[in-house]
Design an enzyme around this catalytic site. Structure first.
Site, PDB file in Angstrom:
ATOM      1  N   LYS A 180       0.845  -1.202   0.000  1.00 32.44           N
ATOM      2  CA  LYS A 180       0.000   0.000   0.000  1.00 32.44           C
ATOM      3  C   LYS A 180       0.876   1.246   0.000  1.00 32.44           C
ATOM      4  O   LYS A 180       2.067   1.200   0.366  1.00 32.44           O
ATOM      5  CB  LYS A 180      -0.937   0.038   1.216  1.00 32.44           C
ATOM      6  CG  LYS A 180      -0.262  -0.010   2.602  1.00 32.44           C
ATOM      7  CD  LYS A 180       0.088   1.315   3.213  1.00 32.44           C
ATOM      8  CE  LYS A 180       0.649   1.162   4.638  1.00 32.44           C
ATOM      9  NZ  LYS A 180       1.474   2.256   5.107  1.00 32.44           N
ATOM     10  N   ASP A 235      -2.506  -1.379  10.496  1.00 35.79           N
ATOM     11  CA  ASP A 235      -2.722  -1.393   9.043  1.00 35.79           C
ATOM     12  C   ASP A 235      -3.373  -2.688   8.533  1.00 35.79           C
ATOM     13  O   ASP A 235      -3.756  -2.761   7.361  1.00 35.79           O
ATOM     14  CB  ASP A 235      -1.381  -1.252   8.294  1.00 35.79           C
ATOM     15  CG  ASP A 235      -0.831   0.156   8.371  1.00 35.79           C
ATOM     16  OD1 ASP A 235      -1.585   1.072   8.757  1.00 35.79           O
ATOM     17  OD2 ASP A 235       0.362   0.330   8.053  1.00 35.79           O
TER      18      ASP A 235
END
Ligand code: C5P
Length: 342
Positions: free
Chosen positions: A18, A162
């Site tokens: 990401k 996350d």
């Protein structure tokens, strides 16, 4: 227990990395974490994870760099010797995810895992978090657990701030938001727009966003990884934090609205810790890319190119200059597909 009959014994998936397009700190919490707002987007730079369900009760993990450490060292000759050291299997987030899965769902037997790591470590690209989320989804597929079982999300949030992002709210959430916010245009894109989310709290509270469909990134990983706790320990919460409001409107719809400026509050402490951040940002700007910024707690930085061709060209130029490991990337959809092998 919510489990159906097991239909497969081996599954494979490719956990994506990401990038944080926006990250602002809102406050320091009593538990030591920081409240923040961040916009994350999954990209098609991926690890490979293969999980086999076994009768034996152990959870084993074979983890290696891909390509080999020798090749990584050639590409990053000034990297510190411990840049490519891997944590012991028992401490790896994948092992911990599978242990938590087994006890939460009362599953017998064990898992054998092979993990090929292509996402750099200490980069702010969420490699370990994505691997853990994919391990949960792989175990769910192997054990007949629904992938949207809320217990998976609870385990994910416990494993790291996350991890929930990579499990992802499903397309319906995006569709609802798009229909309400932009009537037809963005809703039409929701099928391929499940790669971007606004995360709040410590990062675990997610709202799906409509991704601008044509983003081309160039990522650079300097030869020095950064530790997330260290970067956060040097950070300063601003007295007047920025608002993420501009990010919550559908992007790239009929009007192809530009994305808001890329921003990362953690780049201030990261710059103090490592001189490589400034060099990486300047290198990205120096080849004509837009909006150079850092991702997560660093050390990887990235910028936007106007086309896939321009991104590949810039990545090749930067690779030749040896400021770091460079590659072009485009958004990827979430969650990662789980493929049944046997
Ligand atoms: O959640 P995760 O284990 O990834 O966080 C690693 C460290 O980063 C935490 O121990 C904390 O020091 C810092 N952190 C933080 N605020 C957040 C996320 C992480 O201070 N929202």
């Amino acid at each position: 227990m919510g489990q159906a009959a097991v239909k497969c014994t081996v599954v494979e998936t490719h956990p994506p990395a990401k990038l944080n397009l926006y990250l602002e700190l809102l406050g320091k919490r009593a538990d030591g974490y920081h409240d923040l707002e961040t916009v994350m987007i999954a990209i098609g730079h991926r690890d490979r994870l293969r999980v086999t369900r076994t009768e034996h009760s152990s959870i084993s993990l074979e983890c290696r760099w891909s390509p080999s450490v020798a090749v990584w060292r050639q590409r990053l000759p000034s990297a510190a010797p411990d840049t490519f050291s891997l944590p012991p299997a028992a401490q790896n987030l994948v092992t911990r995810a599978l242990e938590r899965f087994r006890s939460a769902f009362g599953v017998g037997g064990g898992f054998r895992v092979e993990l090929d790591k292509r996402i750099p470590a200490g980069a702010g690209m969420g490699g370990a978090s994505s691997d853990a989320a994919s391990a949960l989804l792989a175990a769910a597929a192997l054990c007949g657990v629904e992938p949207n079982d809320p217990r998976l999300l609870e385990i994910a949030a416990d494993l790291g701030s996350d991890v929930p992002f990579f499990l992802r709210p499903r397309a319906e959430a995006v569709a609802d938001r798009a229909t309400a916010a932009d009537e037809g245009a963005a809703a039409g894109e929701c099928g391929r727009s499940t790669s971007m989310a606004l995360a709040a709290g410590r990062g675990e509270r997610l709202t799906a966003l409509i991704a601008a469909p044509k983003l081309h990134f160039v990522v650079i990983y300097p030869p020095e990884p950064l530790s997330t706790p260290r970067v956060f320990s040097h950070c300063q919460v601003p007295a007047d934090p920025q608002s993420a409001a501009g990010w919550t409107l559908p992007l790239g719809g009929k009007d192809r609205r530009e994305i808001p400026p890329l921003f990362n509050r953690l780049s201030e402490p990261a710059r103090e810790i490592s001189g490589w951040i400034e060099k990486a940002l300047r290198a990205l700007e120096g080849v004509g890319l837009r909006g150079a910024t850092m991702t997560g707690s660093g050390s990887a930085c990235f910028a936007l190119a106007d086309s896939a061709r321009a991104a590949r060209r810039a990545a090749a130029l930067l690779s030749a200059r040896r400021t770091g490991l460079c590659f072009a990337a485009v958004p990827a959809s979430l969650p990662a597909t789980i493929r049944t092998m046997t």
